[in-house]
Motif scaffolding. Structure first.
Motif, PDB file in Angstrom:
ATOM      1  N   GLU A 186       0.622  -1.151   0.109  1.00  0.00           N
ATOM      2  CA  GLU A 186      -0.117  -0.125   0.005  1.00  0.00           C
ATOM      3  C   GLU A 186       0.774   1.235  -0.012  1.00  0.00           C
ATOM      4  O   GLU A 186       0.584   2.300  -0.544  1.00  0.00           O
ATOM      5  N   VAL A 187       1.792   1.280   0.748  1.00  0.00           N
ATOM      6  CA  VAL A 187       2.906   2.506   0.855  1.00  0.00           C
ATOM      7  C   VAL A 187       3.704   2.652  -0.589  1.00  0.00           C
ATOM      8  O   VAL A 187       3.806   3.792  -0.881  1.00  0.00           O
ATOM      9  N   LEU A 188       3.740   1.430  -1.307  1.00  0.00           N
ATOM     10  CA  LEU A 188       4.629   1.762  -2.604  1.00  0.00           C
ATOM     11  C   LEU A 188       3.730   1.953  -3.760  1.00  0.00           C
ATOM     12  O   LEU A 188       3.823   2.682  -4.497  1.00  0.00           O
ATOM     13  N   PHE A 189       2.524   1.171  -3.530  1.00  0.00           N
ATOM     14  CA  PHE A 189       1.579   1.069  -4.835  1.00  0.00           C
ATOM     15  C   PHE A 189       0.211   1.686  -4.786  1.00  0.00           C
ATOM     16  O   PHE A 189      -0.480   1.849  -5.515  1.00  0.00           O
ATOM     17  N   GLY A 190      -0.053   1.454  -3.466  1.00  0.00           N
ATOM     18  CA  GLY A 190      -1.757   1.632  -3.189  1.00  0.00           C
ATOM     19  C   GLY A 190      -1.894   2.857  -2.639  1.00  0.00           C
ATOM     20  O   GLY A 190      -1.565   4.147  -2.941  1.00  0.00           O
ATOM     21  N   GLU A 191      -3.053   2.868  -1.721  1.00  0.00           N
ATOM     22  CA  GLU A 191      -3.777   4.186  -1.287  1.00  0.00           C
ATOM     23  C   GLU A 191      -2.802   4.857  -0.238  1.00  0.00           C
ATOM     24  O   GLU A 191      -3.055   6.080   0.216  1.00  0.00           O
ATOM     25  N   LEU A 192      -1.539   4.391   0.257  1.00  0.00           N
ATOM     26  CA  LEU A 192      -0.772   4.970   0.994  1.00  0.00           C
ATOM     27  C   LEU A 192       0.539   5.555   0.304  1.00  0.00           C
ATOM     28  O   LEU A 192       1.615   5.774   0.889  1.00  0.00           O
ATOM     29  N   ALA A 193       0.665   5.402  -1.242  1.00  0.00           N
ATOM     30  CA  ALA A 193       1.890   5.787  -1.747  1.00  0.00           C
ATOM     31  C   ALA A 193       1.585   7.271  -1.822  1.00  0.00           C
ATOM     32  O   ALA A 193       0.814   7.876  -2.520  1.00  0.00           O
ATOM     33  N   GLY A 194       2.615   8.145  -1.544  1.00  0.00           N
ATOM     34  CA  GLY A 194       2.776   9.411  -1.790  1.00  0.00           C
ATOM     35  C   GLY A 194       2.262  10.016  -0.549  1.00  0.00           C
ATOM     36  O   GLY A 194       1.051   9.751  -0.025  1.00  0.00           O
ATOM     37  N   PHE A 195       2.546  11.456  -0.150  1.00  0.00           N
ATOM     38  CA  PHE A 195       1.860  12.035   0.984  1.00  0.00           C
ATOM     39  C   PHE A 195       0.383  12.353   0.724  1.00  0.00           C
ATOM     40  O   PHE A 195      -0.125  12.229   1.636  1.00  0.00           O
ATOM     41  N   LYS A 196       0.139  12.988  -0.519  1.00  0.00           N
ATOM     42  CA  LYS A 196      -1.303  13.423  -0.546  1.00  0.00           C
ATOM     43  C   LYS A 196      -2.354  12.167  -0.582  1.00  0.00           C
ATOM     44  O   LYS A 196      -3.343  12.300   0.106  1.00  0.00           O
ATOM     45  N   ARG A 197      -2.001  11.008  -1.135  1.00  0.00           N
ATOM     46  CA  ARG A 197      -2.783   9.722  -0.895  1.00  0.00           C
ATOM     47  C   ARG A 197      -2.907   9.190   0.436  1.00  0.00           C
ATOM     48  O   ARG A 197      -3.935   8.833   1.074  1.00  0.00           O
ATOM     49  N   ALA A 198      -1.497   9.383   1.206  1.00  0.00           N
ATOM     50  CA  ALA A 198      -1.504   8.658   2.620  1.00  0.00           C
ATOM     51  C   ALA A 198      -1.869   9.444   3.661  1.00  0.00           C
ATOM     52  O   ALA A 198      -2.414   9.009   4.830  1.00  0.00           O
ATOM     53  N   ALA A 199      -2.020  10.722   3.394  1.00  0.00           N
ATOM     54  CA  ALA A 199      -2.213  11.535   4.629  1.00  0.00           C
ATOM     55  C   ALA A 199      -3.635  11.410   5.206  1.00  0.00           C
ATOM     56  O   ALA A 199      -3.646  11.240   6.435  1.00  0.00           O
ATOM     57  N   LEU A 200      -4.701  11.235   4.246  1.00  0.00           N
ATOM     58  CA  LEU A 200      -6.081  11.015   4.941  1.00  0.00           C
ATOM     59  C   LEU A 200      -6.142   9.911   5.797  1.00  0.00           C
ATOM     60  O   LEU A 200      -6.650   9.922   7.102  1.00  0.00           O
ATOM     61  N   PRO A 201      -5.947   8.624   5.153  1.00  0.00           N
ATOM     62  CA  PRO A 201      -6.223   7.164   6.096  1.00  0.00           C
ATOM     63  C   PRO A 201      -5.124   7.102   7.167  1.00  0.00           C
ATOM     64  O   PRO A 201      -5.591   7.017   8.208  1.00  0.00           O
TER      65      PRO A 201
END
Length: 443
Positions: free
Chosen positions: A90-105
């Motif tokens: 998830e950190v590399l390819f999913g919803e936690l990849a990149g600050f903008k996508r990861a910030a909310l969850p």
């Protein structure tokens, strides 16, 4: 007719087991079965079973553990390995990849941990039960997915993705809490050994080693080192997961070229074939195809896909059956400190309020934004489903209280019953919330 019926039954069974809700339903069934057995005439045998020692003796020295520890420390290491692989993916390819996508969850998960933690701590501060503050912090991803699958189209895709990514971030938070607060008397010598093994694993990755066998073998030694250093052994599985390589051995273009060559050889041999048996060249081509198939696959995903079914359909149900069974009798004291209220309010109230509040503040400050199409009502509903703690909550319970003391034993039993009650309540309330919201949105 009998063969057709059997085939039809197998097809139905396969469809059921492949559904998203099956793992959660199986988990719940095992927990309920454990409670039934623990409170039946088999209760004493059930309790003694998990205390049975399994191992071997070397020169009179016993090497092994109780069945309970084999399940909670060894089997659950595979569960945590899958969790670690999911987090890395998830950190590399999913919803936690990149600050903008990861910030909310991540912010939502933080709120979903701090809210319940504060409620439990406030109710139990100054008591022997205060160590259980980590119990209501976790979200059970299997249960949550099961409820989402049952709710179907009543929950939008964006909300499902938000809740799943929140649960993954929540798992990472729970792992950090276990490492920081539920470790005992850390041995620096064994910690150094564990650190050395992690360095070797990282070096293997840097050298481009893609085969999984060396990583898994070193993972066994890492588990032993972490187990002996005082940090809970399952943390070793998460550390191992973070070192599993991502890049495949060959890229897709190279694979396609090799595939064409293999197919060409297979076709050439077909012209020489006499009868139904494959030619030696064809058997060899199939062998090469199998090798190349593994080489083009991402090692991390390959390991995750191989272990996930065992984790979901074997390890977690066994864990639930071994740990959820509590004999309800005079030994159960629901008034012990405020364990019952702390966990119940933490999961059912603290989770949705914490998730909603942190998400709301993050958006107002411009740090993160809600998923497209997700209203604040959706976020609150997702937070309510986040109160399904179960697996990780029970796991933390086993670490939070001293079961060698009378207080710890009672607190553990009360906590396990409360986790089951609170998780069911959160699941039901979250479901009702989305069902009512769905009906109102159609008017």
């Amino acid at each position: 007719m009998e063969a057709e019926n059997k085939k039809g039954f197998l097809a139905i069974f396969k469809k059921i087991t492949q559904s998203e809700s099956f793992a959660g339903v199986l988990l719940l069934c095992c927990a309920i079965l454990a409670m039934i057995v623990a409170n039946s005439p088999l209760g004493e045998a059930y309790a003694q079973l998990w205390k049975t020692k399994f191992g071997f003796s070397v020169n009179g020295h016993f090497i092994g553990m109780s069945l309970e520890h084999w399940i909670n420390d060894v089997l659950m290491a595979f569960f945590f390995l899958v969790v670690g692989l999911e987090i890395k993916r998830e950190v590399l390819f999913g919803e936690l990849a990149g600050f903008k996508r990861a910030a909310l969850p991540i912010i939502a998960a933080l709120g979903g941990m701090i809210g319940p933690g504060i409620i439990y701590y406030a109710l139990n501060v100054g008591t022997d039960s205060v160590t259980g503050f980590g119990i209501p912090m976790a979200t059970d991803i299997a249960f949550a997915l099961g409820v989402l699958a049952i709710l179907g189209k009543r929950v939008s895709i964006s909300v499902k993705v938000f809740l799943v990514s929140l649960a993954v971030a929540d798992d990472l938070g729970a792992i950090i809490v276990i490492a920081l607060f539920y470790s005992t008397g850390v041995s620096l010598e064994w910690l150094a050994v564990a650190a050395g093994i992690i360095v070797v694993l990282v070096i293997l990755g840097k050298m481009g080693v893609k085969a999984l066998t060396p990583y898994m073998l070193l993972g066994v030694f890492l588990w032993i080192a972490v187990h002996n250093c005082g940090v809970h052994a399952t943390i070793a599985a998460v550390m191992l997961a973070f070192t599993i390589p991502v890049a495949p051995k060959i890229d897709t273009l190279s694979f396609m070229d090799k595939l064409k060559t293999i197919v060409s050889h297979f076709q050439e041999a077909e012209t020489k074939k006499d009868g139904i048996l494959l030619q030696n060249e064809q058997v060899e081509a199939l062998h090469h195809l199998s090798k190349e198939k593994n080489a083009v696959q991402n090692p991390l995903l390959r390991l995750e896909h191989a272990l996930a079914p065992y984790s979901n359909y074997l390890i977690m149900p066994i864990f639930a059956f071994a740990n959820a069974g509590v004999a309800i009798g005079s030994n159960i004291d629901f008034s012990i400190d405020h364990v019952f209220l702390g966990i119940l309010l933490g999961l059912v109230v603290g989770k949705p309020i914490g998730i909603f509040t942190f998400t709301f503040v993050a958006e107002k400050l411009g740090i993160a934004a809600r998923p497209n199409g997700a209203s604040w009502m959706d976020i609150f509903g997702a937070g309510a489903l986040g109160g399904i703690g179960f697996t990780m909550s029970i796991f933390v319970t086993n670490l939070a209280f001293d079961v060698n003391s009378a207080h710890g034993l009672v607190a553990t039993d009360v906590a396990k019953i409360t986790i089951l009650v609170a998780s069911l309540t959160a699941g039901i309330l979250g479901s009702i919330f989305f069902i009512i919201r769905g009906k109102l949105s159609h008017h």
